[in-house]
Design an enzyme around this catalytic site. Structure first.
Site, PDB file in Angstrom:
ATOM      1  N   SER A  55      26.009  22.975  28.013  1.00 16.45           N
ATOM      2  CA  SER A  55      24.522  22.973  28.382  1.00 16.45           C
ATOM      3  C   SER A  55      23.712  24.151  28.388  1.00 16.45           C
ATOM      4  O   SER A  55      22.562  24.089  28.513  1.00 16.45           O
ATOM      5  CB  SER A  55      24.584  22.687  30.014  1.00 16.45           C
ATOM      6  OG  SER A  55      25.150  23.841  30.921  1.00 16.45           O
ATOM      7  N   LYS A 122      23.295  28.199  34.912  1.00 18.93           N
ATOM      8  CA  LYS A 122      21.953  27.744  34.296  1.00 18.93           C
ATOM      9  C   LYS A 122      21.101  28.912  34.317  1.00 18.93           C
ATOM     10  O   LYS A 122      21.397  30.047  34.788  1.00 18.93           O
ATOM     11  CB  LYS A 122      21.246  26.741  35.101  1.00 18.93           C
ATOM     12  CG  LYS A 122      22.144  25.437  35.428  1.00 18.93           C
ATOM     13  CD  LYS A 122      22.397  24.545  33.943  1.00 18.93           C
ATOM     14  CE  LYS A 122      23.247  23.383  34.490  1.00 18.93           C
ATOM     15  NZ  LYS A 122      23.863  22.687  33.234  1.00 18.93           N
TER      16      LYS A 122
END
Length: 222
Positions: A55, A122
């Site tokens: 991701s 993230k």
């Protein structure tokens, strides 16, 4: 007399050897104790984290190991410190970050909402109080298009091309993965509470050919 002298000398030598063994054992115990104290102190400041999944590509890759600074966003509530001073009016929620607050572009490790046992990694895209919109494959912050140099594809909202908007709550940040359309992030579970952030990703140290310091990019708006 000679036998008595020899016995005395042997006894002294044995006592000296025993004392030496005790001293050596004590030195080992001191070394182990110091190592334990240092380990606990270091773990209180940094931890290692293994990237799981794609991701955050192309910035981070599956299996890479990170060093995470757990004290990067250490903060102190100001009200208890200075609120008692006559004439000083401090908001109850005001905080001071000695090393700076979370910034747009910081890569953070955090505990996601829900029952996930593993933290996520993230990038912070929007800060508390900001208005986030995704239009025509681009991210807009407070009506201005955010230029993200690390992206290789347009940004969609939950895999859809529809326009969406979001206002980040106080005490939260909006996060997304760099592999924008292969990431479960704030587009799915909403903004992340600052209290859920474990720390700021500082450097990748494994594998050796991927070692890098994870700096915060300088953004431009259009």
């Amino acid at each position: 007399m000679r036998r008595q002298h020899d016995a005395t000398a042997e006894g002294a030598a044995a006592a000296q050897q025993a004392s030496g063994r005790r001293s050596a054992l004590w030195d080992i115990a001191e070394t182990l104790l110091l190592a334990l104290i240092l380990f606990i102190a270091i773990r209180g400041v940094v931890l290692n984290y293994r990237v799981d999944g794609s991701s955050m590509e192309p910035t981070l890759h599956n299996g890479e190991m990170l060093i995470v600074n757990r004290r990067a966003y250490m903060h102190v509530r100001l009200a208890p410190l200075v609120g008692w001073i006559p004439g000083v009016d401090v908001d109850e929620d005001a905080v001071w970050y000695p090393f700076g607050p979370p910034k747009r572009g910081d890569i953070v490790v955090f505990q996601p909402p829900g029952n996930s046992a593993e933290p996520y990694v993230k990038r912070i895209i929007a800060l508390p109080g900001e208005h986030v919109a995704i239009r025509n494959g681009a991210v807009y912050i407070n009506g201005q298009r955010l230029i993200e140099p690390y992206l290789s594809e347009p940004t969609l909202w939950r895999g859809m091309t529809l326009d969406h908007e979001y206002v980040v709550e106080p005490g939260h940040v909006f996060v997304m993965g760099d592999n924008r359309n292969n990431s479960s992030d704030s587009r799915v579970f909403g903004a992340v509470p600052l209290a859920s952030i474990v720390g700021k990703a500082w450097v990748t140290y494994w594998p050796p050919d991927e070692v890098q310091v994870l700096s915060t990019p300088a953004y431009a708006f259009q």
